[in-house]
Design a protein around this motif. Structure first.
Motif, PDB file in Angstrom:
ATOM      1  N   LEU A  41       0.046  -5.256  15.064  1.00 23.83           N
ATOM      2  CA  LEU A  41      -0.428  -4.130  15.055  1.00 23.83           C
ATOM      3  C   LEU A  41      -0.087  -3.627  13.695  1.00 23.83           C
ATOM      4  O   LEU A  41      -0.072  -3.344  12.487  1.00 23.83           O
ATOM      5  CB  LEU A  41      -1.756  -3.791  14.952  1.00 23.83           C
ATOM      6  CG  LEU A  41      -2.159  -4.874  16.519  1.00 23.83           C
ATOM      7  CD1 LEU A  41      -2.947  -4.245  17.282  1.00 23.83           C
ATOM      8  CD2 LEU A  41      -3.178  -5.232  15.322  1.00 23.83           C
ATOM      9  N   LEU A  42       1.116  -2.738  14.012  1.00 24.44           N
ATOM     10  CA  LEU A  42       1.884  -1.883  13.083  1.00 24.44           C
ATOM     11  C   LEU A  42       2.298  -2.213  12.182  1.00 24.44           C
ATOM     12  O   LEU A  42       2.743  -2.025  11.074  1.00 24.44           O
ATOM     13  CB  LEU A  42       3.094  -0.764  14.236  1.00 24.44           C
ATOM     14  CG  LEU A  42       2.516   0.650  14.730  1.00 24.44           C
ATOM     15  CD1 LEU A  42       3.445   1.357  15.681  1.00 24.44           C
ATOM     16  CD2 LEU A  42       1.527   1.653  13.681  1.00 24.44           C
ATOM     17  N   ILE A  43       3.502  -3.900  12.530  1.00 20.36           N
ATOM     18  CA  ILE A  43       3.331  -4.419  11.532  1.00 20.36           C
ATOM     19  C   ILE A  43       2.998  -4.900  10.388  1.00 20.36           C
ATOM     20  O   ILE A  43       2.928  -4.545   9.199  1.00 20.36           O
ATOM     21  CB  ILE A  43       4.391  -5.716  11.961  1.00 20.36           C
ATOM     22  CG1 ILE A  43       5.743  -4.884  12.587  1.00 20.36           C
ATOM     23  CG2 ILE A  43       4.861  -6.689  11.470  1.00 20.36           C
ATOM     24  CD1 ILE A  43       6.811  -5.844  13.860  1.00 20.36           C
ATOM     25  N   ILE A  44       1.275  -5.855  11.392  1.00 18.73           N
ATOM     26  CA  ILE A  44       0.161  -5.839   9.664  1.00 18.73           C
ATOM     27  C   ILE A  44       0.482  -5.201   8.661  1.00 18.73           C
ATOM     28  O   ILE A  44       0.134  -4.447   7.750  1.00 18.73           O
ATOM     29  CB  ILE A  44      -0.328  -6.886  10.892  1.00 18.73           C
ATOM     30  CG1 ILE A  44       0.369  -7.929  11.015  1.00 18.73           C
ATOM     31  CG2 ILE A  44      -1.683  -7.127  10.335  1.00 18.73           C
ATOM     32  CD1 ILE A  44      -0.890  -8.778  12.614  1.00 18.73           C
ATOM     33  N   LEU A  45      -0.031  -3.329   9.467  1.00 19.62           N
ATOM     34  CA  LEU A  45      -0.368  -2.186   8.775  1.00 19.62           C
ATOM     35  C   LEU A  45      -0.361  -2.123   7.392  1.00 19.62           C
ATOM     36  O   LEU A  45      -0.080  -1.785   7.057  1.00 19.62           O
ATOM     37  CB  LEU A  45      -1.169  -0.995   9.279  1.00 19.62           C
ATOM     38  CG  LEU A  45      -2.424  -1.599  10.727  1.00 19.62           C
ATOM     39  CD1 LEU A  45      -2.715  -0.518  10.973  1.00 19.62           C
ATOM     40  CD2 LEU A  45      -3.276  -1.664   9.407  1.00 19.62           C
ATOM     41  N   ILE A  46       1.724  -1.281   8.187  1.00 20.37           N
ATOM     42  CA  ILE A  46       2.616  -0.485   7.378  1.00 20.37           C
ATOM     43  C   ILE A  46       2.703  -1.653   6.084  1.00 20.37           C
ATOM     44  O   ILE A  46       2.777  -2.140   4.703  1.00 20.37           O
ATOM     45  CB  ILE A  46       4.083  -0.801   8.194  1.00 20.37           C
ATOM     46  CG1 ILE A  46       3.603   0.131   9.508  1.00 20.37           C
ATOM     47  CG2 ILE A  46       4.946  -0.335   7.587  1.00 20.37           C
ATOM     48  CD1 ILE A  46       4.452   0.385  10.173  1.00 20.37           C
ATOM     49  N   LEU A  47       2.255  -4.043   6.716  1.00 28.37           N
ATOM     50  CA  LEU A  47       2.530  -4.393   5.588  1.00 28.37           C
ATOM     51  C   LEU A  47       1.523  -4.475   4.680  1.00 28.37           C
ATOM     52  O   LEU A  47       1.421  -4.773   3.159  1.00 28.37           O
ATOM     53  CB  LEU A  47       3.218  -5.924   5.704  1.00 28.37           C
ATOM     54  CG  LEU A  47       4.494  -5.525   6.570  1.00 28.37           C
ATOM     55  CD1 LEU A  47       4.336  -7.394   7.142  1.00 28.37           C
ATOM     56  CD2 LEU A  47       5.086  -6.044   5.515  1.00 28.37           C
ATOM     57  N   GLU A  49       5.319  -4.067  -6.193  1.00 32.98           N
ATOM     58  CA  GLU A  49       5.333  -5.013  -6.190  1.00 32.98           C
ATOM     59  C   GLU A  49       5.891  -5.697  -5.036  1.00 32.98           C
ATOM     60  O   GLU A  49       5.547  -6.736  -4.570  1.00 32.98           O
ATOM     61  CB  GLU A  49       6.517  -5.704  -6.838  1.00 32.98           C
ATOM     62  CG  GLU A  49       6.732  -5.292  -8.296  1.00 32.98           C
ATOM     63  CD  GLU A  49       7.277  -3.483  -8.176  1.00 32.98           C
ATOM     64  OE1 GLU A  49       7.808  -3.044  -7.454  1.00 32.98           O
ATOM     65  OE2 GLU A  49       6.238  -2.948  -8.838  1.00 32.98           O
ATOM     66  N   ILE A  50       6.680  -5.525  -3.949  1.00 33.54           N
ATOM     67  CA  ILE A  50       7.196  -5.913  -2.427  1.00 33.54           C
ATOM     68  C   ILE A  50       5.320  -5.928  -1.818  1.00 33.54           C
ATOM     69  O   ILE A  50       5.190  -6.942  -0.536  1.00 33.54           O
ATOM     70  CB  ILE A  50       7.841  -5.430  -1.956  1.00 33.54           C
ATOM     71  CG1 ILE A  50       8.358  -5.776  -0.386  1.00 33.54           C
ATOM     72  CG2 ILE A  50       7.374  -4.012  -1.439  1.00 33.54           C
ATOM     73  CD1 ILE A  50       9.033  -7.450  -0.904  1.00 33.54           C
ATOM     74  N   GLY A  51       3.960  -5.578  -1.963  1.00 31.55           N
ATOM     75  CA  GLY A  51       3.758  -4.964  -1.394  1.00 31.55           C
ATOM     76  C   GLY A  51       2.166  -5.741  -1.739  1.00 31.55           C
ATOM     77  O   GLY A  51       1.959  -6.956  -0.268  1.00 31.55           O
ATOM     78  N   ALA A  52       2.311  -6.466  -2.414  1.00 29.58           N
ATOM     79  CA  ALA A  52       1.628  -7.037  -3.419  1.00 29.58           C
ATOM     80  C   ALA A  52       1.685  -8.700  -2.750  1.00 29.58           C
ATOM     81  O   ALA A  52       0.687  -9.335  -2.505  1.00 29.58           O
ATOM     82  CB  ALA A  52       1.363  -7.391  -5.083  1.00 29.58           C
ATOM     83  N   ILE A  53       3.224  -8.758  -2.055  1.00 27.27           N
ATOM     84  CA  ILE A  53       3.183 -10.473  -2.017  1.00 27.27           C
ATOM     85  C   ILE A  53       3.036 -10.065  -0.056  1.00 27.27           C
ATOM     86  O   ILE A  53       2.440 -11.096   0.061  1.00 27.27           O
ATOM     87  CB  ILE A  53       4.476 -10.242  -1.758  1.00 27.27           C
ATOM     88  CG1 ILE A  53       5.626 -10.780  -3.381  1.00 27.27           C
ATOM     89  CG2 ILE A  53       5.152 -11.245  -0.719  1.00 27.27           C
ATOM     90  CD1 ILE A  53       6.223 -10.857  -3.416  1.00 27.27           C
ATOM     91  N   PHE A  54       2.631  -8.888   0.564  1.00 21.27           N
ATOM     92  CA  PHE A  54       2.336  -9.184   1.954  1.00 21.27           C
ATOM     93  C   PHE A  54       0.445  -8.822   1.792  1.00 21.27           C
ATOM     94  O   PHE A  54       0.354  -8.534   2.853  1.00 21.27           O
ATOM     95  CB  PHE A  54       3.278  -7.957   2.683  1.00 21.27           C
ATOM     96  CG  PHE A  54       4.739  -8.739   2.670  1.00 21.27           C
ATOM     97  CD1 PHE A  54       5.228  -9.773   3.547  1.00 21.27           C
ATOM     98  CD2 PHE A  54       5.386  -7.433   2.326  1.00 21.27           C
ATOM     99  CE1 PHE A  54       6.146 -10.417   3.799  1.00 21.27           C
ATOM    100  CE2 PHE A  54       7.029  -8.265   1.940  1.00 21.27           C
ATOM    101  CZ  PHE A  54       7.425  -9.198   3.198  1.00 21.27           C
ATOM    102  N   GLY A  55       0.142  -8.546   0.608  1.00 26.08           N
ATOM    103  CA  GLY A  55      -0.927  -8.558   0.768  1.00 26.08           C
ATOM    104  C   GLY A  55      -1.609  -7.027   0.457  1.00 26.08           C
ATOM    105  O   GLY A  55      -2.833  -6.798   1.377  1.00 26.08           O
ATOM    106  N   SER A  56      -1.074  -5.860   0.198  1.00 25.16           N
ATOM    107  CA  SER A  56      -1.571  -5.129  -0.102  1.00 25.16           C
ATOM    108  C   SER A  56      -2.877  -4.751  -1.056  1.00 25.16           C
ATOM    109  O   SER A  56      -3.723  -4.439  -0.813  1.00 25.16           O
ATOM    110  CB  SER A  56      -0.895  -3.973  -0.365  1.00 25.16           C
ATOM    111  OG  SER A  56      -0.405  -4.319  -1.957  1.00 25.16           O
ATOM    112  N   GLY A  57      -3.006  -5.703  -1.955  1.00 30.77           N
ATOM    113  CA  GLY A  57      -4.319  -6.247  -2.529  1.00 30.77           C
ATOM    114  C   GLY A  57      -5.395  -6.709  -2.138  1.00 30.77           C
ATOM    115  O   GLY A  57      -6.507  -5.928  -2.531  1.00 30.77           O
ATOM    116  N   ALA A  58      -5.069  -7.435  -1.334  1.00 27.86           N
ATOM    117  CA  ALA A  58      -6.243  -8.276  -0.494  1.00 27.86           C
ATOM    118  C   ALA A  58      -6.097  -6.577   0.751  1.00 27.86           C
ATOM    119  O   ALA A  58      -8.291  -7.124   0.774  1.00 27.86           O
ATOM    120  CB  ALA A  58      -5.527  -8.553   0.623  1.00 27.86           C
TER     121      ALA A  58
END
Length: 114
Positions: free
Chosen positions: A26-32, A40-49
């Motif tokens: 869960l920590l890994i998912i939340l941090i990503l 840029e890297i956050g958008a790849i892993f879904g920070s925009g979502a």
């Protein structure tokens, strides 16, 4: 006879180990999911979502959840360490050796004297 406290400690150790793995994932998912300064890297892993689903205050919520999960993770790791240490202290090589009774000792000494 079954060592009941040893069984409970092993059960608790297993449950805490499983919880530690779940909290780590869960920590890994939340941090990503969190938005980084260089997004840029956050958008790849879904920070925009995350922002779209949770709204404008998503970063505050995700940050608070991350802090809580980090604290829970540290607690679980310390608890596992303590339980493992107690288990190591309670089991020694000498405690596994059966004690010799006086009858066996006197029988051996009488056989040696003949």
């Amino acid at each position: 006879m079954i060592n009941f406290t040893g069984f409970l400690m092993e059960l608790l150790y297993s449950i805490l180990s499983i919880l530690t793995v779940i909290v780590a994932v869960l920590l890994i998912i939340l941090i990503l999911m969190q938005k980084t300064k260089g997004a840029e890297i956050g958008a790849i892993f879904g920070s925009g979502a995350a922002a779209a689903v949770l709204g404008a205050g998503a970063s505050n919520i995700l940050t608070k959840i991350t802090y809580w999960l980090g604290g829970i993770f540290l607690f679980l790791v310390f608890a596992l360490s303590y339980i493992h240490h107690q288990h190591l202290k309670s089991s020694t090589v000498l405690s596994d050796i059966p004690e010799q009774t006086n009858n066996q000792h006197t029988d051996k000494s009488s056989n040696n004297s003949k």
